[in-house]
Design an enzyme around this catalytic site. Structure first.
Site, PDB file in Angstrom:
ATOM      1  CB  CYS A 120      -0.006   2.392   6.708  1.00  0.00           C
ATOM      2  SG  CYS A 120      -0.199   2.380   8.508  1.00  0.00           S
ATOM      3  CG  HIS A 125      -4.513   4.011   5.620  1.00  0.00           C
ATOM      4  ND1 HIS A 125      -4.140   2.732   5.245  1.00  0.00           N
ATOM      5  CD2 HIS A 125      -4.074   4.163   6.884  1.00  0.00           C
ATOM      6  CE1 HIS A 125      -3.521   2.133   6.244  1.00  0.00           C
ATOM      7  NE2 HIS A 125      -3.458   2.982   7.258  1.00  0.00           N
ATOM      8  CD  GLU A 143      -5.500   2.304   1.970  1.00  0.00           C
ATOM      9  OE1 GLU A 143      -5.458   1.756   3.091  1.00  0.00           O
ATOM     10  OE2 GLU A 143      -4.688   3.179   1.602  1.00  0.00           O
TER      11      GLU A 143
END
Length: 895
Positions: free
Chosen positions: A734, A865, A867
């Site tokens: 990002c 994202h 994660e």
């Protein structure tokens, strides 16, 4: 506020039940010092909703709430003792927010825009994030004896409430600018400040710990043994008040309130039900209901807010393969708790039209609605605690106006007592008047509880051929619910979901009735329904608050206690009721149209991507070093907000993670930070730029703060050595991807002093707003070692949250990137193919590019994202594969 003349709350509720008496005067008492704070009413993080009523035309109501969690060991409660020091930590003080507390409780006119600007608080999210990080440091949190954030009243309240005896030196309060007098320093409500009490021996350590998080910490007051609040300014005492006086809360005042019985001719329930029956046809009534502003889609608004930050969202804001079914409750795992199945559940209830007809019923059914949503999600209503947010017109001396909040509070109390769900907090504002426009009587009920993520249910229909049931909520002649039946229904539903596993999906009934709820359940997985006989315009639109639609699991065909048959799910995307058929295309179009021009979900179409030909030639470069536990370095910049999630993902993969906070309050701190970054790079095998909004993304686009830092010659040299000489890796997600592309690390694999105007870049989304949703991405290459655990063609469901994620490059550059295997991920449609159309391509990226890598594949940048997808029970309402194995691949590269 309390009712005088009654010792039995239940008796008061029964006596004042609207409809039993035409009017009843009740004397109420309130302290003169009773403060009505600014209204910030809302839903939880991950669930946003706009409520529409013409009364909010001038005084808008915003909904926003959040649940915080802290490790028990970090929560220390100690009594301040003489000699203790109060540190003011965080932002500096200005004139913003002066008078905000009183401003939130007064009527406004057309002149208020010019006269009341100073009452508006100005937030600083970068400083706020630093404060959040600081309080997560155990060494700091365990030293704090007591603390307050700065809200209404500024120093007077935030510090004044901390101890009985206080000497406050206003000259020591850090200022944004000169010229503030003592009064302004005392009452300013400038945000992102904390007042914390420390023992004298802990002050130096607390200041140092704050500085490590790029925060100012200044001693501004001391605790004394004299029970007095004293403030000094320019060497003079300007406040000296006895605590005994402050504790009186001022002089008691009296007001008379008249509760007016609701007009039965305007009975909300009857009129809402009759409106459906009065339409030309059932189809017309259904589509008109879906167009109602309090029923229609708010996707374009909701997706401006990041509903997956923290990598703990259990139920995403919109569910199903189409991401169209809105959820009804926020469910999120406890933050920072590691691998856990424990989550919090929050819902809300409120209908302004119902409350306008009867504030009593409006508040009571707000409690019912909030608890019904908890039950529908799989929570245990018996364990719920509540919070009320109230917003009413300016009361003045009008006893009828005073009766509205009194009636609402009685209705809310009735609901609490019946469910046994006590309110543990709340806020109120009596400023809801602008000239002759007043807000409707507003009491929003929030319900909160804890639960297990594995026992939750979401609203989108799951399978064709499943039985649909309605868990009923009967009302009596006074439009009061059967609470005994509701309690039993919700207890049964909890058992059916968590123990017997009979339930596939649930949705509460409210405004728009069964018709609105069913349609929204259909949209997510594009499944239709066929209703049983007997369901028509006379009962489909009744706002039966407390009722819940149930989709049973496959194979279950019977009714359940308290339910009536409703219908069946269908693979055909059509809603059928008797001889009436409504296509989901027509229903969705009606539902999405009303707010599309205000909160758009569509933008100008971009050219289609080239024919899909994934790169399958494999990696060009092999690793040369082996390290059992590689070390990952995550630099933390002002505005970074994904560092904890990213760290947790790498640690679960087996890496050691180091973080360095860039401190920029002084030249010396900047130099110290640069040295720390260089040292961390020298010790690391992987550099990771986490997501966020570095430097607030202002001005001139995102990622520039990070790029400027890493173009520092010493930092750039250290980075080049890691990548060229030590076979290291780099990853940017990002905001981190934005930094990589501005540095030149992607697509060129090196830090370039400057980039050409036609180099590939990331720019503003074509929809011209922030986009926070879940998208589908397809693996387009196997060049990069970051992709070693994926296969070209694999499709993943990926959270995004950005305003500048549109990948732009010229035709020749796109052709080269694809041919070289540097396009790693592309946005994909339901068939898993790269797509230019929204919502599949959420930002208008050229060639649907979501991620790219360097020529050798060791530097990778992507907008999604990853994660946020490493845990279990995440976004359970979105089908598909989530984990890309990205972090494990980074670690395994060195194995």
């Amino acid at each position: 506020m309390r009712i005088t003349g009654s010792a039995d709350p239940r008796a008061s509720l029964d006596d004042t039940l609207p409809g039993k008496l035409p009017q009843r005067k009740i004397t109420t008492t309130a302290a003169a010092g009773f403060s009505s704070y600014g209204n910030q009413i809302g839903l939880a993080a991950g669930k946003v909703q706009e409520i529409y009523h013409q009364g909010y035309m001038a005084k808008r109501m915003e909904l926003g709430a959040v649940i915080a969690a802290a490790p028990r060991r970090n929560v220390v409660r100690k009594a301040p003792t003489p000699g203790d020091v109060i540190l003011l930590i965080g932002g500096r003080t200005g004139r913003d927010g002066c008078g905000g507390a009183t401003g939130s409780s007064k009527a406004h006119t057309g002149e208020s825009l010019q006269q009341c600007g100073a009452e508006v608080q100005k937030g600083n999210p970068l400083t706020e994030r630093n404060i959040q990080r600081l309080f997560r440091v155990a060494d700091f949190a365990q030293r704090v004896k007591r603390c307050n954030d700065f809200g209404a009243g500024g120093v007077c309240v935030a510090i004044g409430e901390l101890a009985s005896g206080l000497d406050i030196d206003l000259d020591k309060v850090p200022k944004k600018y000169d010229g503030l007098d003592g009064t302004e320093l005392a009452i300013s409500e400038s945000q992102e400040r904390m007042a914390c009490v420390f023992a004298p021996e802990d002050v130096a350590a607390a200041i140092d710990l704050a500085a490590r998080e790029n925060l100012e910490a200044t001693p501004v007051a001391v605790v004394t043994d004299a029970a007095r609040l004293r403030m000094q300014w320019r060497g003079k005492t300007i406040i000296d008040l006895a605590r005994s006086f402050l504790d009186t809360n001022g002089v008691t005042q009296h007001a008379t309130a008249v509760i007016t019985a609701p007009d039965q001719e305007a009975n909300y329930f009857r009129l809402a039900t009759a409106a459906g029956a009065a339409a030309p046809s059932l189809a017309d009534a259904w589509l008109a209901t879906l167009r109602d502003l309090n029923v229609c889609s708010q996707k374009g608004l909701i997706e401006r807010f990041d509903g997956t930050i923290g990598a703990a969202t259990v139920i995403s804001p919109f569910g199903g393969k189409t991401r169209l079914t809105p959820n009804e409750a926020m469910a999120a795992k406890l933050p920072g708790a590691g691998l856990t199945n424990t989550c919090t559940l929050m819902s809300h209830g409120f209908n302004p039209q119902l409350s306008s007809w009867s504030p009593y019923h409006g508040a009571l059914y707000a409690v019912v609605e909030a608890n019904a949503k908890i039950a529908a999600a799989g929570g245990d209503v018996s364990q719920v605690r509540m919070s009320f947010q109230e917003y009413f017109e300016r009361l003045g001396d009008d006893e009828t106006r005073w009766g509205k909040p009194l009636a609402a509070l009685l209705g809310g109390l009735k609901g609490q007592l019946e469910f046994g769900t006590a309110a543990i907090g709340g806020k109120d504002s009596m400023s809801g008047s602008f000239e002759d426009i007043s807000v409707p009587p507003t009491l929003v009920a929030f319900a909160v509880t804890c639960c297990k993520a594995g026992g939750l249910r979401s609203p989108e229909l799951k399978h064709p051929g499943n039985r649909l049931l309605l868990l009923t909520a009967p009302r009596d002649a006074q439009e009061m619910p059967d609470f005994a039946q509701l309690r039993q229904n919700y207890a049964n539903l909890h058992r059916w979901i968590n123990t017997e596993r009979l339930i596939a999906a649930t949705h509460t009934v409210g405004q728009g009735g069964v018709a609105a709820a069913l349609a929204k359940m259909c949209f997510g997985n594009w499944l239709g329904v066929t209703l049983d006989d007997g369901w028509d315009a006379t009962n489909l639109f009744s706002p039966d608050y407390g009722a819940i639609i149930i989709e049973a699991v496959p194979g279950w065909t019977e009714t359940l206690p308290g339910t009536v048959p409703l219908g069946w799910t269908s693979a055909e995307p059509v809603i059928r009721a008797g001889s009436v058929s409504i296509s989901l295309d027509a229903a969705a179009a009606a539902w999405q149209e009303p707010l599309e021009k205000v909160f758009p979900t569509r933008a100008d179409q971009v050219p289609p991507p080239p024919p899909w030909q994934p790169y399958t030639k494999g990696p060009r470069r092999q690793k040369t070093s082996k390290i059992a536990k590689p070390r990952v370095f995550i630099p933390v910049f002002p505005g970074t907000n994904c560092e904890y999630d990213t760290q947790r993902a790498f640690e679960r993969a087996g890496a050691i993670v180091d973080r360095v906070v860039l401190r920029n309050r002084s030249t010396a701190e900047i130099e110290e930070s640069v040295q720390a970054i260089i040292k961390a790079i020298a010790n690391a095998q992987i550099i990771v730029f986490a997501g966020g909004f570095s430097g607030g993304d202002e001005p001139d686009g995102s990622g520039k703060f990070i790029a400027t830092t890493f173009r520092n010659p010493r930092v750039a040299t250290a980075t080049e050595k890691l990548l060229r000489e030590r076979d290291g890796l780099a990853l940017g997600i990002c905001n981190g991807f934005q930094a990589l592309i501005k540095l030149g690390l992607v697509p060129y694999g090196e830090i370039r002093p400057r980039l050409a105007s036609d180099d590939p870049t990331l720019t503003f989304n074509t929809i011209a707003r922030h986009a926070a949703t879940t998208v589908r991405t397809v693996v387009a290459s196997n060049l990069s070692p970051w992709l070693m655990h994926t296969t070209p063609g694999e499709v993943h469901e990926m959270a995004i949250s950005h305003g500048e994620g549109r990948f732009v490059a010229n035709d020749q550059q796109i052709k080269e990137l694809l041919a070289n295997g540097q396009v790693t991920f592309q946005y994909a449609d339901l068939d898993g193919k790269p797509c230019a159309d929204m919502p599949w391509n959420p930002n208008g990226s050229i060639a649907a590019i979501e991620g790219i890598c360097s020529p050798d594949g060791r530097v990778l940048g992507k907008m999604g994202h990853s994660e946020r997808s490493v845990d279990t029970h995440i976004s359970i309402n979105i089908p598909g594969q989530r984990s890309q194995g990205l972090f494990q691949a980074g670690v395994d590269y060195f194995a």
